[in-house]
Design an enzyme around this catalytic site. Structure first.
Site, mmCIF file in Angstrom:
data_model
loop_
_atom_site.group_PDB
_atom_site.id
_atom_site.type_symbol
_atom_site.label_atom_id
_atom_site.label_comp_id
_atom_site.label_asym_id
_atom_site.label_seq_id
_atom_site.Cartn_x
_atom_site.Cartn_y
_atom_site.Cartn_z
ATOM 1 N N ASN A 62 -37.145 -95.342 -157.554
ATOM 2 C CA ASN A 62 -37.334 -95.772 -158.965
ATOM 3 C C ASN A 62 -35.423 -96.603 -159.244
ATOM 4 O OD1 ASN A 62 -35.954 -93.249 -157.916
ATOM 5 N ND2 ASN A 62 -35.505 -92.236 -159.910
ATOM 6 N N GLU A 75 -43.081 -96.404 -158.484
ATOM 7 C CA GLU A 75 -44.062 -96.536 -158.442
ATOM 8 C C GLU A 75 -44.189 -98.213 -158.951
ATOM 9 O OE1 GLU A 75 -43.635 -93.850 -159.909
ATOM 10 O OE2 GLU A 75 -44.795 -92.121 -158.916
ATOM 11 N N CYS A 112 -46.017 -90.834 -163.998
ATOM 12 C CA CYS A 112 -46.151 -90.570 -164.863
ATOM 13 C C CYS A 112 -46.828 -90.863 -165.654
ATOM 14 C CB CYS A 112 -44.685 -91.380 -165.624
ATOM 15 S SG CYS A 112 -45.191 -92.916 -165.870
#
Ligand code: THU
Length: 160
Positions: A62, A75, A112
């Site tokens: 991230n 991701e 998420c």
């Protein structure tokens, strides 16, 4: 009375040793890359690694921003790179791990909503389900057969 529609999803929980060598390697790569996450605001370090059909492994983490919504999850950072640099090589398996800075134990994590939709797009792009491997704090791994299990009733067609 309306018709009740029940959507089910089957996930699998495996010990690390029950995984294939390829899957174990992916999780190890995800752990390694989580150490260089840029997460000065959340201190939540996420690592992601994927293997393409060709066998190539790539990884990312991230990348946050002082303007919080600008930050990118591990991701999506990884899938964007994969799509840009390997446009003809489908994503086979994606491993995800997370840790709070300074803690020894791995944290609970799950993609998420934005990342789920992104994973869905990559599946549609290559017409191939992406297997997700998600590390749990106890060391076991949740294996998800495809994004349908995490994103049922998803938006996937502008014309239907
Ligand atoms: N994050 C990821 O990178 N992936 C996930 O699956 C969950 C959340 C990031 C976003 C943000 O940088 C930090 O973790 C805290 O939400």
């Amino acid at each position: 009375m309306g018709k009740k529609i029940i959507i089910t999803a089957e996930l699998e929980e495996l010990t690390f040793n029950e995984l294939s060598v390829e899957d174990q390697t992916l999780l190890t790569e995800a752990k390694n890359i989580s150490n260089s996450a840029y997460a000065p605001y959340s201190n939540f370090l996420v690592g992601a690694a994927l293997v393409l059909n060709s066998g190539l492994v790539i990884k990312s983490n991230n990348q946050e921003n002082v303007s919080f919504p600008v930050g990118v999850c591990a991701e999506r950072s990884l899938l964007g790179y994969a799509g840009a640099n390997h446009p003809n090589d489908p994503v086979k398996t994606l491993a995800i791990v997370a840790k709070r800075r300074g803690e020894d134990v791995w944290a609970n994590v799950s993609p998420c909503g934005l990342c789920r939709q992104t994973i869905s797009e990559v599946e549609m792009r290559f017409n191939q389900s992406i297997i997700l491997l998600i590390l749990k704090p106890d060391g076991n791994v949740i294996k998800v057969p495809g994004i349908q299990s995490l994103l049922p009733f998803k938006f996937e067609d502008l014309n239907s």
